[in-house]
Motif scaffolding. Sequence first.
Motif, PDB file in Angstrom:
ATOM      1  N   PHE A 262       0.873  -1.169   0.000  1.00 47.95           N
ATOM      2  CA  PHE A 262       0.000   0.000   0.000  1.00 47.95           C
ATOM      3  C   PHE A 262       0.914   1.224   0.000  1.00 47.95           C
ATOM      4  CE2 PHE A 262      -1.844  -3.494   2.307  1.00 47.95           C
ATOM      5  CZ  PHE A 262      -3.122  -3.613   1.773  1.00 47.95           C
ATOM      6  N   SER A 263       0.665   2.163  -0.890  1.00 52.74           N
ATOM      7  CA  SER A 263       1.526   3.341  -0.962  1.00 52.74           C
ATOM      8  C   SER A 263       0.693   4.602  -1.072  1.00 52.74           C
ATOM      9  CB  SER A 263       2.485   3.240  -2.157  1.00 52.74           C
ATOM     10  OG  SER A 263       1.799   3.409  -3.385  1.00 52.74           O
ATOM     11  N   PHE A 264       1.325   5.700  -0.713  1.00 52.55           N
ATOM     12  CA  PHE A 264       0.657   7.006  -0.755  1.00 52.55           C
ATOM     13  C   PHE A 264       1.699   8.070  -1.061  1.00 52.55           C
ATOM     14  CE2 PHE A 264      -0.459  10.973   1.434  1.00 52.55           C
ATOM     15  CZ  PHE A 264      -1.702  11.239   0.854  1.00 52.55           C
ATOM     16  N   SER A 265       1.326   9.051  -1.880  1.00 55.50           N
ATOM     17  CA  SER A 265       2.209  10.183  -2.145  1.00 55.50           C
ATOM     18  C   SER A 265       1.411  11.477  -2.126  1.00 55.50           C
ATOM     19  CB  SER A 265       2.927  10.031  -3.487  1.00 55.50           C
ATOM     20  OG  SER A 265       2.017  10.126  -4.572  1.00 55.50           O
ATOM     21  N   ASP A 266       2.104  12.542  -1.759  1.00 57.00           N
ATOM     22  CA  ASP A 266       1.502  13.874  -1.662  1.00 57.00           C
ATOM     23  C   ASP A 266       2.484  14.854  -2.292  1.00 57.00           C
ATOM     24  OD1 ASP A 266       0.195  16.180  -1.003  1.00 57.00           O
ATOM     25  OD2 ASP A 266       0.371  15.953   1.162  1.00 57.00           O
ATOM     26  N   THR A 267       2.041  15.579  -3.322  1.00 58.84           N
ATOM     27  CA  THR A 267       2.924  16.473  -4.067  1.00 58.84           C
ATOM     28  C   THR A 267       2.322  17.865  -4.150  1.00 58.84           C
ATOM     29  OG1 THR A 267       3.570  14.586  -5.446  1.00 58.84           O
ATOM     30  CG2 THR A 267       4.236  16.770  -6.208  1.00 58.84           C
ATOM     31  N   HIS A 268       3.158  18.884  -3.929  1.00 55.54           N
ATOM     32  CA  HIS A 268       2.758  20.281  -4.063  1.00 55.54           C
ATOM     33  C   HIS A 268       3.793  20.992  -4.926  1.00 55.54           C
ATOM     34  CE1 HIS A 268      -0.137  20.122  -0.604  1.00 55.54           C
ATOM     35  NE2 HIS A 268       0.673  19.129  -0.261  1.00 55.54           N
ATOM     36  N   GLU A 269       3.320  21.859  -5.799  1.00 55.63           N
ATOM     37  CA  GLU A 269       4.224  22.592  -6.684  1.00 55.63           C
ATOM     38  C   GLU A 269       3.553  23.896  -7.101  1.00 55.63           C
ATOM     39  OE1 GLU A 269       6.636  21.353 -10.704  1.00 55.63           O
ATOM     40  OE2 GLU A 269       4.458  21.155 -10.766  1.00 55.63           O
ATOM     41  N   ASP A 270       4.295  25.010  -7.036  1.00 54.78           N
ATOM     42  CA  ASP A 270       3.798  26.271  -7.583  1.00 54.78           C
ATOM     43  C   ASP A 270       3.922  26.245  -9.098  1.00 54.78           C
ATOM     44  OD1 ASP A 270       3.317  27.213  -5.061  1.00 54.78           O
ATOM     45  OD2 ASP A 270       5.139  28.442  -4.962  1.00 54.78           O
ATOM     46  N   LEU A 271       2.943  26.824  -9.786  1.00 54.54           N
ATOM     47  CA  LEU A 271       3.086  26.979 -11.230  1.00 54.54           C
ATOM     48  C   LEU A 271       4.254  27.913 -11.515  1.00 54.54           C
ATOM     49  CD1 LEU A 271      -0.631  27.354 -12.417  1.00 54.54           C
ATOM     50  CD2 LEU A 271       0.909  25.440 -12.848  1.00 54.54           C
ATOM     51  N   TRP A 272       5.108  27.537 -12.441  1.00 52.02           N
ATOM     52  CA  TRP A 272       6.273  28.369 -12.753  1.00 52.02           C
ATOM     53  C   TRP A 272       5.904  29.476 -13.727  1.00 52.02           C
ATOM     54  CZ3 TRP A 272       8.420  29.108 -17.624  1.00 52.02           C
ATOM     55  CH2 TRP A 272       7.951  28.264 -18.654  1.00 52.02           C
ATOM     56  N   ARG A 273       4.803  29.335 -14.432  1.00 52.55           N
ATOM     57  CA  ARG A 273       4.387  30.326 -15.435  1.00 52.55           C
ATOM     58  C   ARG A 273       2.995  30.810 -15.061  1.00 52.55           C
ATOM     59  NH1 ARG A 273       2.178  30.140 -20.861  1.00 52.55           N
ATOM     60  NH2 ARG A 273       1.972  27.879 -20.783  1.00 52.55           N
ATOM     61  N   GLY A 274       2.948  31.938 -14.377  1.00 54.75           N
ATOM     62  CA  GLY A 274       1.674  32.467 -13.933  1.00 54.75           C
ATOM     63  C   GLY A 274       1.343  32.038 -12.521  1.00 54.75           C
ATOM     64  N   PRO A 275       0.234  32.549 -11.976  1.00 52.13           N
ATOM     65  CA  PRO A 275      -0.148  32.254 -10.591  1.00 52.13           C
ATOM     66  C   PRO A 275      -0.802  30.884 -10.468  1.00 52.13           C
ATOM     67  CG  PRO A 275      -1.783  33.657 -11.622  1.00 52.13           C
ATOM     68  CD  PRO A 275      -0.681  33.491 -12.638  1.00 52.13           C
ATOM     69  N   GLY A 276      -0.866  30.404  -9.228  1.00 52.48           N
ATOM     70  CA  GLY A 276      -1.555  29.150  -8.960  1.00 52.48           C
ATOM     71  C   GLY A 276      -0.629  28.078  -8.444  1.00 52.48           C
ATOM     72  N   THR A 277      -1.219  27.050  -7.873  1.00 56.13           N
ATOM     73  CA  THR A 277      -0.475  25.917  -7.343  1.00 56.13           C
ATOM     74  C   THR A 277      -1.071  24.616  -7.876  1.00 56.13           C
ATOM     75  OG1 THR A 277      -1.887  25.792  -5.384  1.00 56.13           O
ATOM     76  CG2 THR A 277       0.128  27.114  -5.211  1.00 56.13           C
TER      77      THR A 277
END
Length: 842
Positions: A262-277
Amino acid sequence: MKNLSPNKTKPFLSFRQSRLHWVILYSSLCVSGAMAQNTVSSQPAADKSTSGHHHVVSDSTPDEDKNRPSMIGQTAPTDEKSIVVVGRSYADGVTRRGIGGGLMIKEDAPKSKSTITRDYIEKQTPGLNPMQLIALLPGVNTADSDPMGLTGGHTSVRGMNEASMGYTLEGFPLNDIGSYAVYPQEIVDSENLSTIQVAQGSADLDSPTISAAGGVVNMYMIDPTKKMGGRANFTYGSYNTFRGFARFDTGEIGNSGTRAYFSFSDTHEDLWRGPGTEKKLHGEMKVVKEWGKDNRASLVVVGNNLDNYNTPSVNMASWKQYGTGVMGGPVSGTANTVYSSVYTGNTKANTTYYKLHPNPFTNLYVSAPTRINLGHNMVLTETPYFWYGNGNGGGAYWQDMNKMSYGSQTMSGTVNGQNYGQTLLYEPSITKTYRPGAVTKWTWTSGINRLMVGYWFEYSTQRQTAPYTLLNDDGSPKDKWGGGASVVLANGKTAEYRDTMTRTMVNTPFIGDSISLLNNRLTIDAGVKYSIIKRDGRNYLPDTSTGEKINQTYRSVLPTGSVRFKINSEHQLFFSVATNFRAPMNTSLYDSGAYYAGSGYSNKASTGLKPETTISEEFGWRYQGKLINTSLTYFHYDFHNRLFSQTVIDPNNPTSYYSTNINGGNQTTNGVDFEIGTRAIYNIRPYVSGEYINARTKSNLFASASGVSAVLPTKGKFAPQTPRYQVGFGLDYDNGHIFGNFSLKYVGSQYSTFMNDEEVPSYVRMNVGGGYRFKSWGGLKSPTIKFNISNIANKHYLNYASGITTNANYVKSVDGQTIKGSSPTYGIASPFSAMFSISTGF
């Protein structure tokens, strides 16, 4: 007109909460490892619990397989026996024996195939999507738009994009059943990938795909280990990227022959071109049960939840003037390369506000590949699956709620009984898909002969809508999923930009036979499948050109054959011929969009589109020696009714767009690709791949602009979206502790129009990585630190023609008329990024 992204929810934890949870988890693992410390080995500890992963091939073939014919029909993961790689295997699956650093295997197929293994996958940035991982393979042109691949991407193989390729995971299909699009960020965590196999020329007989006119990409997951354990991996880097991954292996449960992870991943990243995540939560489970003689059943569950924002494609004028980051006019104009970060009120300018362009989706894949030994040399292989997706690509429209249309009628609309007059409305393009199916196959082996008979059945339902809803005071949608109160017209109907239901039934029987002669030196394969695809559609919009009910059936007989001859233990020749086809997208069956008096809907149905058919031939040579492995293949394709995906932008609302098929006529393609890799030379493993291709359109195409319609002289022009030259280079070093890698990919220019009057310039992309693998320490197995830098030269370039057109400039038609051009649109490549990772087995 909307972006037809099919699948799409809200993250369970905030960024800070999830990061804290990962830190606590990792600290707990380290503490438990320290408490369990006893002795330290002189070398990095091998993962002795490795059970053998499917398709990871050792240097030698087991004796019982030496006389087994290979077949064009081995997509299911249970078709191949688990072959344990002889030698050391670390907790992350690296063996240090992979040819070319894990970019090649010893291949025996009677057609072109290229395969990457964990030796390569593990040393890349954790969490990259499968399209990014296969970028160096021959014929593969990968285009990503963000460093972690969370916004998806595109891949073409020998000039055919992902909508013309079949994609499978553990034997079940991944392409969207309507548009054939592939969303690689949904598929699988890289830590759980065993191999990715690219068959450049044709799909197997048992491949469950109706879009594989140009080949197939098969992905296989690792098996659960036979001993209890697991892995943890944490990454931090550019654009505030944070990713955590953890997997727990149960080991064999008692003496039941059952094991799971059983596996789980959590990823966060800011958009590099323009606003938003971008925020992604991903979970996977695999359960394996083995019993008796060669009986095996597994259960695979993959769940994905992503909440991100779209970034606009650009045309050449805006790219040349403003590059990657200027906000201005509409997308189809000359000054918009990002969406706006500022909401200035309920005005037309705010159609480009980034919060009005979310791309949320959630999806679930379930599959249960099973192999049952029936005795008397007979095997039954069953791969049932279920595919669920729900989500949208958001956009905004400026509307006068007193003058809304219901087909040819104009009437007022209200939300909860209130009319807001002229206002900005949110309008997501929602797709919800339910897709059960199964591939059943019976195989009988008698001496040198193997007979295969099978059937693929699927019955899917796809609901696609685009309701209008209100905004919050800050400019964000009331509900980014399009739920809640919608605009209701005076006649009681919900206002919709599109409103369709498609049921697709697939029936594909197939039969194949393989004979092995001269002690398996000569293998001859032949087979045929008969594909029947029936689309039963309903368009709930009024006054359409096709009426409410649409029924379309596509049938095709697809024979295939191949020969593989081993000259000796090192040299082999192969020849294959195959027929493939691709049915038109379901969106081609429907009218949609805005209604204009006298001309009807802006997006018109093309029910007369014929399926794309392909006849392909390959002739190849392989050398597989003790040090060097080489493959060289000549290929030829004849296309009929070549279908191209085209992105069409609404001229009245440039932030809204949709994808459709256009018939590019007939096409002929000739080319050569090769790859060379070595085993370790003083711990160094180089790899080189390359391709030359000559793809020519054989038809003149119809074009229309500014009320003028004519036939353009496209015959003999080079096919769009097809780079003439590609070269890949990989270099891997690994001495057991220190490891490093370098990759370079050169992609030649590729046209974005059928008239060859605009193109994506050629480019070079370079990546580098390295790290240190520590000695095992108590409960921690091979703890590792690693860095990965992508696009190390920080080149800003276009990498994909997302919206091709017939002509970009004014051109003369066959009869001398002047036809105005329309601007193709392009994707922008991801920039420089640096990621640092720590990982360990336990």
